[in-house]
Write a protein that holds these residues in place. Structure first.
Motif, short mmCIF file in Angstrom:
data_model
loop_
_atom_site.label_atom_id
_atom_site.label_comp_id
_atom_site.label_asym_id
_atom_site.label_seq_id
_atom_site.Cartn_x
_atom_site.Cartn_y
_atom_site.Cartn_z
N ILE A 112 -13.29 -27.88 41.90
CA ILE A 112 -12.84 -26.74 42.75
C ILE A 112 -13.38 -26.99 43.96
O ILE A 112 -14.87 -26.91 44.45
CB ILE A 112 -12.89 -25.72 41.86
N ASN A 113 -12.72 -27.16 44.82
CA ASN A 113 -13.51 -27.27 46.57
C ASN A 113 -13.42 -25.43 46.62
O ASN A 113 -13.37 -24.46 46.34
CB ASN A 113 -12.22 -27.39 47.58
N GLU A 114 -14.26 -25.18 48.13
CA GLU A 114 -14.34 -24.30 48.68
C GLU A 114 -13.50 -23.11 48.45
O GLU A 114 -13.33 -21.55 48.49
CB GLU A 114 -14.99 -23.94 49.93
N LYS A 115 -11.88 -23.85 48.77
CA LYS A 115 -10.42 -22.22 48.83
C LYS A 115 -10.47 -22.05 47.06
O LYS A 115 -9.57 -20.79 47.05
CB LYS A 115 -9.19 -23.14 49.54
N GLY A 116 -11.13 -23.48 46.69
CA GLY A 116 -9.92 -22.46 45.06
C GLY A 116 -9.52 -23.39 44.29
O GLY A 116 -8.75 -23.27 43.49
N LYS A 117 -8.81 -24.33 45.98
CA LYS A 117 -7.62 -25.63 44.89
C LYS A 117 -8.73 -26.74 44.21
O LYS A 117 -9.44 -26.83 44.45
CB LYS A 117 -7.14 -26.08 46.37
N ILE A 118 -7.47 -27.17 43.50
CA ILE A 118 -7.90 -28.20 42.81
C ILE A 118 -7.79 -29.72 43.18
O ILE A 118 -7.04 -29.92 44.06
CB ILE A 118 -6.86 -28.53 40.96
N VAL A 119 -9.28 -30.51 42.60
CA VAL A 119 -9.09 -31.84 43.56
C VAL A 119 -10.12 -32.53 43.75
O VAL A 119 -10.53 -32.48 41.97
CB VAL A 119 -10.03 -31.02 45.42
N ASN A 120 -9.70 -33.61 43.54
CA ASN A 120 -9.98 -34.99 42.77
C ASN A 120 -9.26 -35.06 41.77
O ASN A 120 -10.48 -35.17 40.74
CB ASN A 120 -11.55 -35.18 42.86
N VAL A 121 -7.84 -35.05 40.89
CA VAL A 121 -7.90 -35.05 39.52
C VAL A 121 -8.69 -36.52 39.34
O VAL A 121 -7.30 -37.61 39.27
CB VAL A 121 -6.86 -34.28 39.77
N HIS A 122 -9.30 -36.86 37.36
CA HIS A 122 -8.61 -38.05 37.14
C HIS A 122 -8.74 -37.55 36.06
O HIS A 122 -9.83 -37.49 35.20
CB HIS A 122 -9.86 -38.94 37.57
N SER A 123 -7.48 -38.36 34.99
CA SER A 123 -7.25 -38.22 33.52
C SER A 123 -7.45 -39.18 33.07
O SER A 123 -6.85 -39.89 33.74
CB SER A 123 -5.65 -37.51 33.54
N SER B 164 -2.80 -31.36 40.10
CA SER B 164 -2.70 -31.82 41.92
C SER B 164 -1.80 -31.08 42.52
O SER B 164 -2.06 -30.72 43.73
CB SER B 164 -3.28 -33.44 41.80
N HIS B 165 -1.47 -31.06 41.98
CA HIS B 165 0.13 -30.56 42.67
C HIS B 165 -0.04 -28.91 42.36
O HIS B 165 1.01 -28.05 43.07
CB HIS B 165 0.87 -31.36 42.04
N LEU B 166 -0.48 -28.23 41.57
CA LEU B 166 -0.57 -26.89 41.24
C LEU B 166 -0.57 -26.06 42.25
O LEU B 166 -1.17 -26.13 43.15
CB LEU B 166 -1.87 -26.16 40.11
N GLN B 167 -0.22 -25.12 42.78
CA GLN B 167 -0.12 -24.46 43.69
C GLN B 167 -1.35 -22.86 43.23
O GLN B 167 -1.11 -22.32 44.50
CB GLN B 167 1.02 -22.96 44.07
N TYR B 168 -1.62 -22.43 42.02
CA TYR B 168 -2.52 -21.64 41.46
C TYR B 168 -4.34 -22.60 42.37
O TYR B 168 -4.89 -23.32 42.85
CB TYR B 168 -2.91 -22.86 40.55
N LYS B 169 -5.13 -21.30 42.48
CA LYS B 169 -5.93 -21.02 43.06
C LYS B 169 -7.13 -20.36 42.45
O LYS B 169 -7.06 -19.61 42.29
CB LYS B 169 -6.55 -20.21 45.40
N VAL B 170 -8.79 -21.03 42.13
CA VAL B 170 -9.51 -20.25 41.23
C VAL B 170 -10.26 -19.39 42.32
O VAL B 170 -10.12 -19.32 43.03
CB VAL B 170 -10.12 -21.43 40.98
#
Length: 129
Positions: free
Chosen positions: A72-83, A99-105
């Motif tokens: 989770i980056n500083e802006k709350g976005k989910i990044v570097n997703v690996h499954s 990777s494509h969620l518009q959701y922010k933590v």
């Protein structure tokens, strides 16, 4: 002259060794955090379930276990997703959804240490005809 060359070579060797040690230390500071069902980030699991389409004919039928890692980056976005898991197509779908969620933590829920962590979430999907 020979001593100066030996000193120069030894200096390069020591600098290289110090660089390798520092790199190894930096890599060890990022820890993995398991997301359990009652964790603060359970919203991500719910969004994954809501957006997952189990009717894809490329998915392996039955129970498919996967593990997804992300940051989770500083802006709350989910990044570097690996499954990775039992079915590569299910793993690709999980990666695509997260990777494509518009959701922010909400960063207020997380400490600064948690922003530099890798989150690990087990995913179990039951695929039927």
């Amino acid at each position: 002259m020979k001593n100066k060359i030996q000193i120069l070579i030894a200096s390069f060797f020591i600098c290289g060794l110090v660089t390798i040690v520092n790199t190894a230390k930096a890599q060890q500071t990022i820890e993995e955090i398991q997301i359990n069902k009652n964790a603060a980030l359970d919203e991500i699991r719910e969004l994954l379930i809501y957006n997952f389409d189990p009717t894809n004919p490329d998915f392996k039928e039955g129970i498919v276990d996967s593990e997804v890692k992300f940051e989770i980056n500083e802006k709350g976005k989910i990044v570097n997703v690996h499954s990775k898991g039992d079915c590569k197509n299910v793993s690709k779908e999980i990666e695509s959804i997260l990777s494509h969620l518009q959701y922010k933590v909400n960063s207020k829920k997380l400490s600064k240490d948690m922003l530099a962590s890798i989150y690990v979430m087990p995913v179990r999907v039951h695929i039927t005809e």
